[in-house]
Design a protein around this motif. Structure first.
Motif: not given
Length: 556
Positions: A448-451, A496-503
């Protein structure tokens, strides 16, 4: 009663040999010493100690007095009427064998009549005991071992003397056929058969010439093998031949030298003592290295055929197979080294001379090796531990001391890591396994990677979630679009911080896809909703007026 006594006497007479009997621990009793030889010559000889006997025999043969040299042999197994003819001939041949095959260590030849072992060294339990039988050398030919020995004999009248044993006399014929002068040596002039600095004159001329011939032959073999490697139809055979050039050249050079020693010229003992073990070691090493390098080429071919270039994109079974191949190679190398050492010891007949010494000094050697080779031995053991336990495999993606890299190779003492930017990091095995590391491929390559983006509080998270899902569906490297999440994971007065998670399918592809998605998200915010870019608000009060200034803050 009388009949029983007679039977015992008859049995003793039958069991008693005609030439010797174990009547004393100081000597062998014998009825007569070489009765067929002239007694006048023996009266002038000093054969009271092993050293005097050996020195007297060599001096007599060097001056060509083989009649006197025959008195240093025990000819008991020959008919007395043949002593006068066979004794000098046997002495001549024995001298030729010893000159070519035996390098005498005079310090090991006792100068005492009883040949007593005087030094009590370590585990030598025979110190202080007299000896009546003394080994000089053991020569092997035709798959058999032949001993050259001195023994002490006591006739009914006269003092005890040291002579070459009857068994040694019997061994002269086969040893002379194997190690005597070659037919080409008869063409060497007598003037070149004189000694200079321990070697014959002709040896000083022949050795450099043979060395040049052998070196030229080795150079030619390397060139021929290289040419054959360029013509090989298959890549693994081409690589195997090219890597085996040096071992094959050394093998041919050593084999040629062995052939020269066996069929052309027979050198003296000092040369044989150096050349023979050297050739044996070189030949064993060359055969072992040639086999290992060809095996390496075959294993490399197998891995390329079934695995290909290894990295974390490959499946678990493929990476596991490649690691097992490396482990197999290390085991083969260890077994090959052990077999080579045993062959060298056996061929040089070193087990009898140093085997017990090695066993006796095993404790001392263990301490020395433990101190001097602690790092090397520790790395080798750790390498085998990795090979069998497999906490990390070749091709695994690891995060080690701030570096994301692939395990490219696992050797005996170190690992080679390949970073994402093609740098190589060499790490000692013990250091690697003693430090915590992240194995991103321990179960599967997916991760899982996060942006993370810092946006203004007015940003619409639902809209960004839909845009991110569309980006994942359009991305060619993303195969799992279901396991994707968008959350607001932190906030501050400025945003605020928005985190985008992708496999991601694997770490290397994931890094590229993560960077590409970050660019698309920033472009979406910049082009469609520039007001969502986080700004730092500064309250400035001046001249009674309140003026609000803003400053762009950027994205994380």
């Amino acid at each position: 009663m009388i009949a029983a006594v007679l039977c015992v006497l008859v049995a003793a007479a039958i069991a008693r040999p005609t030439f010797a009997q174990d009547g004393s621990r100081f000597w062998y009793e014998t009825e007569a010493l070489n009765p067929g030889l002239p007694e006048g010559d023996a009266s002038r000889l000093d054969r009271s100690t092993p050293r005097l006997t050996l020195r007297g025999f060599i001096n007599a043969t060097e001056r060509g007095d083989y009649d006197a040299a025959a008195h240093y042999l025990n000819l008991a197994r020959l008919a007395p009427e043949n002593h006068a003819a066979s004794g000098p001939a046997a002495a001549n041949r024995l001298a030729s064998i010893m000159a070519r095959q035996v390098w005498i260590d005079w310090s090991s030849i006792p100068a005492r009549p009883d040949a007593m072992i005087e030094m009590a060294g370590g585990s030598n339990s025979r110190a202080g005991e007299p000896r009546r039988n003394l080994p000089l050398a053991t020569l092997q030919t035709g798959g058999k071992a032949y001993d050259l020995r001195l023994a002490r004999y006591k006739p009914p009248e006269g003092p005890a003397v040291w002579l070459f044993t009857p068994q040694t006399v019997d061994n002269i014929a086969p040893l002379y056929d194997a190690f005597g002068p070659r037919r080409y040596e008869r063409a060497i002039p007598d003037v070149l058969k004189r000694e200079l600095a321990g070697l014959w004159l002709w040896e000083w001329l022949a050795l450099p010439l043979i060395a040049l011939i052998v070196l030229a032959l080795g150079w030619g073999v390397q060139k021929v093998v290289h040419w054959l490697s360029t013509k090989a139809p298959r890549n693994w055979l081409r690589n195997g031949l090219d890597r085996s050039r040096l071992p094959l050249a050394l093998l041919v050079m050593a084999g040629t030298t062995q052939a020269i020693l066996a069929w052309v010229l027979s050198f003296s003992g000092p040369v044989q003592a150096i050349v023979k073990p050297t050739l044996t070691i070189v030949m064993v090493w060359a055969v072992g290295m040639t086999a290992l390098r060809i095996l390496d080429a075959i294993l490399h071919k197998i891995t390329l055929r079934f695995v290909g270039d290894i990295d974390d994109k490959r499946g678990f079974d493929e990476r596991n197979f490649y690691t097992s191949i490396y482990a197999l190679r290390r085991l083969i190398v260890l077994v090959t080294v052990g077999i080579a050492a045993i062959i060298v010891l056996a061929r040089l007949n070193l087990f009898d001379s140093i085997g017990m010494t090695l066993l006796a000094s095993a404790g001392v050697l263990t301490v020395i090796l433990g101190i001097a080779g602690q790092a090397v031995l520790g790395n080798i053991i750790a390498s085998l531990q990795i090979a069998f336990a497999k906490p990390v495999r070749i091709g695994d993606a690891v995060y080690f001391e701030g570096e994301w890299s692939y395990v490219e190779a696992i050797f005996y003492t170190f690992l080679r890591l390949r970073t994402w930017d093609k740098r190589r990091i060499v790490v000692p095995v013990t250091y690697f396994i003693s430090k915590p590391f992240e194995n991103w491929s321990v179960t599967e390559a997916r991760m899982m990677r996060v942006i993370d983006l810092w946006l203004d509080p007015c940003a619409d998270v639902d809209l960004l979630r839909r845009s991110f899902q569309k980006m994942l569906e359009d991305d060619p490297d993303i195969t799992d679009t279901e396991n994707a999440y968008v959350y607001a994971t932190d906030h501050s007065p400025d945003g605020f911080k928005i985190s985008f998670y992708a496999m991601m399918p694997d770490p290397s592809t994931g890094w590229t896809a993560q960077s590409r998605l970050r660019e698309k998200l920033m472009a979406c915010v910049r082009d469609e909703h520039p007001e969502w870019i986080a700004r730092e608000r500064v309250l400035d009060v001046g001249d009674g007026d309140r003026r609000a200034g803003t400053r762009a803050a950027g994205a994380g």
